[in-house]
Design a protein around this motif. Structure first.
Motif, PDB file in Angstrom:
ATOM      1  N   LYS A 273      -6.632 -12.981  44.596  1.00 23.94           N
ATOM      2  CA  LYS A 273      -7.481 -13.244  45.765  1.00 23.94           C
ATOM      3  C   LYS A 273      -8.640 -12.258  45.898  1.00 23.94           C
ATOM      4  O   LYS A 273      -9.028 -11.872  46.996  1.00 23.94           O
ATOM      5  N   ARG A 274      -9.169 -11.866  44.771  1.00 22.80           N
ATOM      6  CA  ARG A 274     -10.344 -10.979  44.749  1.00 22.80           C
ATOM      7  C   ARG A 274     -10.819 -10.892  43.305  1.00 22.80           C
ATOM      8  O   ARG A 274     -10.134 -11.402  42.398  1.00 22.80           O
ATOM      9  N   PRO A 275     -11.932 -10.223  43.073  1.00 22.03           N
ATOM     10  CA  PRO A 275     -12.399 -10.107  41.695  1.00 22.03           C
ATOM     11  C   PRO A 275     -11.363  -9.400  40.824  1.00 22.03           C
ATOM     12  O   PRO A 275     -10.669  -8.488  41.275  1.00 22.03           O
ATOM     13  N   LEU A 276     -11.319  -9.850  39.607  1.00 20.47           N
ATOM     14  CA  LEU A 276     -10.283  -9.407  38.692  1.00 20.47           C
ATOM     15  C   LEU A 276     -10.938  -9.069  37.358  1.00 20.47           C
ATOM     16  O   LEU A 276     -11.738  -9.870  36.854  1.00 20.47           O
ATOM     17  N   ILE A 277     -10.599  -7.912  36.795  1.00 20.79           N
ATOM     18  CA  ILE A 277     -11.136  -7.571  35.481  1.00 20.79           C
ATOM     19  C   ILE A 277     -10.029  -7.737  34.441  1.00 20.79           C
ATOM     20  O   ILE A 277      -8.978  -7.103  34.549  1.00 20.79           O
ATOM     21  N   VAL A 278     -10.281  -8.616  33.492  1.00 21.41           N
ATOM     22  CA  VAL A 278      -9.311  -8.842  32.417  1.00 21.41           C
ATOM     23  C   VAL A 278      -9.831  -8.130  31.165  1.00 21.41           C
ATOM     24  O   VAL A 278     -10.991  -8.318  30.778  1.00 21.41           O
ATOM     25  N   THR A 279      -8.970  -7.301  30.549  1.00 20.83           N
ATOM     26  CA  THR A 279      -9.409  -6.506  29.399  1.00 20.83           C
ATOM     27  C   THR A 279      -8.590  -6.820  28.150  1.00 20.83           C
ATOM     28  O   THR A 279      -7.545  -7.469  28.230  1.00 20.83           O
ATOM     29  N   ASP A 280      -9.073  -6.311  27.041  1.00 22.04           N
ATOM     30  CA  ASP A 280      -8.311  -6.319  25.783  1.00 22.04           C
ATOM     31  C   ASP A 280      -7.897  -7.712  25.320  1.00 22.04           C
ATOM     32  O   ASP A 280      -6.706  -8.021  25.229  1.00 22.04           O
TER      33      ASP A 280
END
Ligand code: ATP
Ligand code: MN
Length: 463
Positions: free
Chosen positions: A348-355
């Protein structure tokens, strides 16, 4: 009379609120309403959402002949005296001493009558739609956001670099590149010969300024580009355009964490700036386009972005019990439905997906120690999905070269890019933010075609 272009703008007139002052404004009539003995005109000049109310008394010499024939869309120049307005919602109105009709708009023909029009209909009249409240507001917010982007980077000492629009490095998404050529197909064979290419080799419209931005980052430190980008992808979605604008910062001596920090800071800065400087337009979007928009944006500025790795994202999607159209397994590229589920339902908010898995990402992303993932990061936001895509770049010559070969790219074609790793190589990182996706997120517009003045999509480029 003041000269052409010297009229004060209605936004400044409305802010002054000084009764008794003489002013002259120019704009387009939105509505006319007659009462016994005088008429009210609502005039808008595009400087702000609000109209200026004009009182046109029947004693005006052209009252019967001109004023009473004014309809929506006519352009006028009005001279008069500001007075306190008894109506609520506006501090001042203009008592006209002179009204000049500059251009008529035949009410039988003019397509923008007072009623609300659908955005689909307005797209068919791209040349007139900025005269509506919503599209006018988008234009002002877009302008302010563009300014905010530059302010953010300039305040941080980033140097703007103009990367080329015509490029010969087509490593990224070769299929999506528009070709640029003067060559005509040979009569007979119907084929264009390479020897006829203007640049002596295949050239196209840029799909990203990143590789060239890296050149400048490895000389000037922190740089950014903000320019037009073209992709011939045949995806008729509400989030893709064939021509869009992209912001691409590139930072030397910076890793993935620094990259994520800058991206989050920048998004927050832009949202705060536009809420502070375009309150009326933002209120319009909040009321009529996306209910709860302002609360959504404040949620973004006030909370830290969530962070997860690609592998964690896949686990979450697999164990959530929801069936997706596109089945999830480690190794797939996340689809919009997955991205939106994660940011809208789970976090329910911005999400940073890595790797992400190395196999689904371009050769220039830095390979992690596990050998099978890369130091990539995508930022996903509710409603839009991917808004930012970035990575730490591969700075090790040997690794980069072998990744190129694995991707079927001839390293000889990219000697200049490899040279950056041969002479004074340094860790560096950057990202691409689609400007229209940002405007879409900020305005709540459902379709990206409403947030660029002249959208280009497959089969569509009217003016
Ligand atoms: P998507 O998966 O949404 O198609 P992408 O992964 O192809 O995007 P990138 O190559 O990472 O996109 O480009 C960086 C950013 O540019 C994206 O995060 C997005 O904000 C924006 N972008 C990409 N393609 C488009 C497009 N066709 N129209 C508008 N914006 C785009
Ligand atoms: Mn991406």
């Amino acid at each position: 009379m003041t000269g052409e272009n010297m009229h004060p703008r209605i936004n400044s007139v409305l802010q002054r609120q000084t009764a008794g002052e003489k002013v002259e404004v120019a704009g387009w009539v939105r509505t006319r309403r007659d009462t016994g003995g005088f008429s009210f005109l609502e005039v808008n000049d595009g400087s702000c959402l609000a109209n200026l109310q004009i009182i046109a008394d029947k004693t005006l010499e052209n009252y019967e002949q001109d004023v009473k024939r004014l309809t929506t869309g006519c352009s006028v120049r009005v001279e008069g005296t500001l007075q306190k307005s008894p109506a609520k919602g506006q501090a001042v109105e203009l008592l006209a001493s002179r009204i000049e009709v500059v251009g008529w708009a035949d009410p039988e023909q003019y397509p923008l009558q007072k009623k609300r029009h659908s955005f689909e209909f307005l797209r068919e009249i791209t040349h007139l739609r900025p005269r509506t409240n919503a599209l006018g507001a988008v234009a002002r917010v877009r302008s302010r956001l563009s300014f905010a982007v530059h302010s953010f980077f300039q305040q941080k000492g980033f140097i703007q670099v103009h990367t080329p629009i015509i490029t010969t490095s087509d490593c990224e998404g070769a299929g999506e590149m528009f070709q640029v050529t003067t060559a005509r197909p040979h009569a007979g064979t119907g084929k264009g010969g390479l020897e006829e290419e203007f640049f002596g080799r295949r050239a196209g419209l840029t799909v990203s300024g990143q590789l060239q931005a890296e050149v400048y980052a490895l000389a000037l430190g922190n740089v950014y580009t903000f320019g037009p980008t073209f992709r011939a992808e045949n995806s008729n979605t509400s989030r893709h355009l064939a021509e869009f604008w992209m912001i691409e910062p590139e930072m030397a001596f910076c890793d993935l964490h620094g990259n994520m920090r800058i991206a989050e800071e920048m998004l927050k800065y832009c949202l705060r700036d536009v809420m502070l400087n375009c309150p009326e337009d933002m209120d319009l979007f909040d009321r009529f386009i996306e209910k709860g928009l302002l609360a959504k944006l404040r949620n973004v500025t006030d909370l830290d972005f969530a962070h997860i790795t690609y592998s964690e994202a896949v686990e979450t999607l697999l164990s959530c019990g929801k069936t997706f159209e596109f089945a999830v397994q480690w190794g797939i590229d996340l689809q919009s439905e997955h991205e939106r589920y994660l940011s809208e339902e789970v976090y329910k908010r911005p999400l940073i997906v890595t790797d992400y898995p190395a196999a689904i990402k371009p050769f220039y992303m830095r390979v992690n120690d596990d050998g099978r993932t890369v130091a990539a990061m995508d930022i996903l936001v509710p409603g839009v999905g991917e808004i930012v895509g970035g990575s730490q770049r591969e700075e090790r010559y040997d690794v980069l070269e072998s990744r190129m070969r694995a991707a079927g790219i001839d390293p000889a074609e990219y000697g200049w890019y490899l040279d950056l790793r041969r002479y004074g190589s340094a860790p560096h990182a950057g990202f691409g933010l689609g400007f229209e996706r940002l405007v879409q997120f900020v305005t709540g517009m459902a379709n990206i075609r409403e947030v660029i003045p002249f959208p280009r999509t497959p089969g569509f480029a009217p003016c």
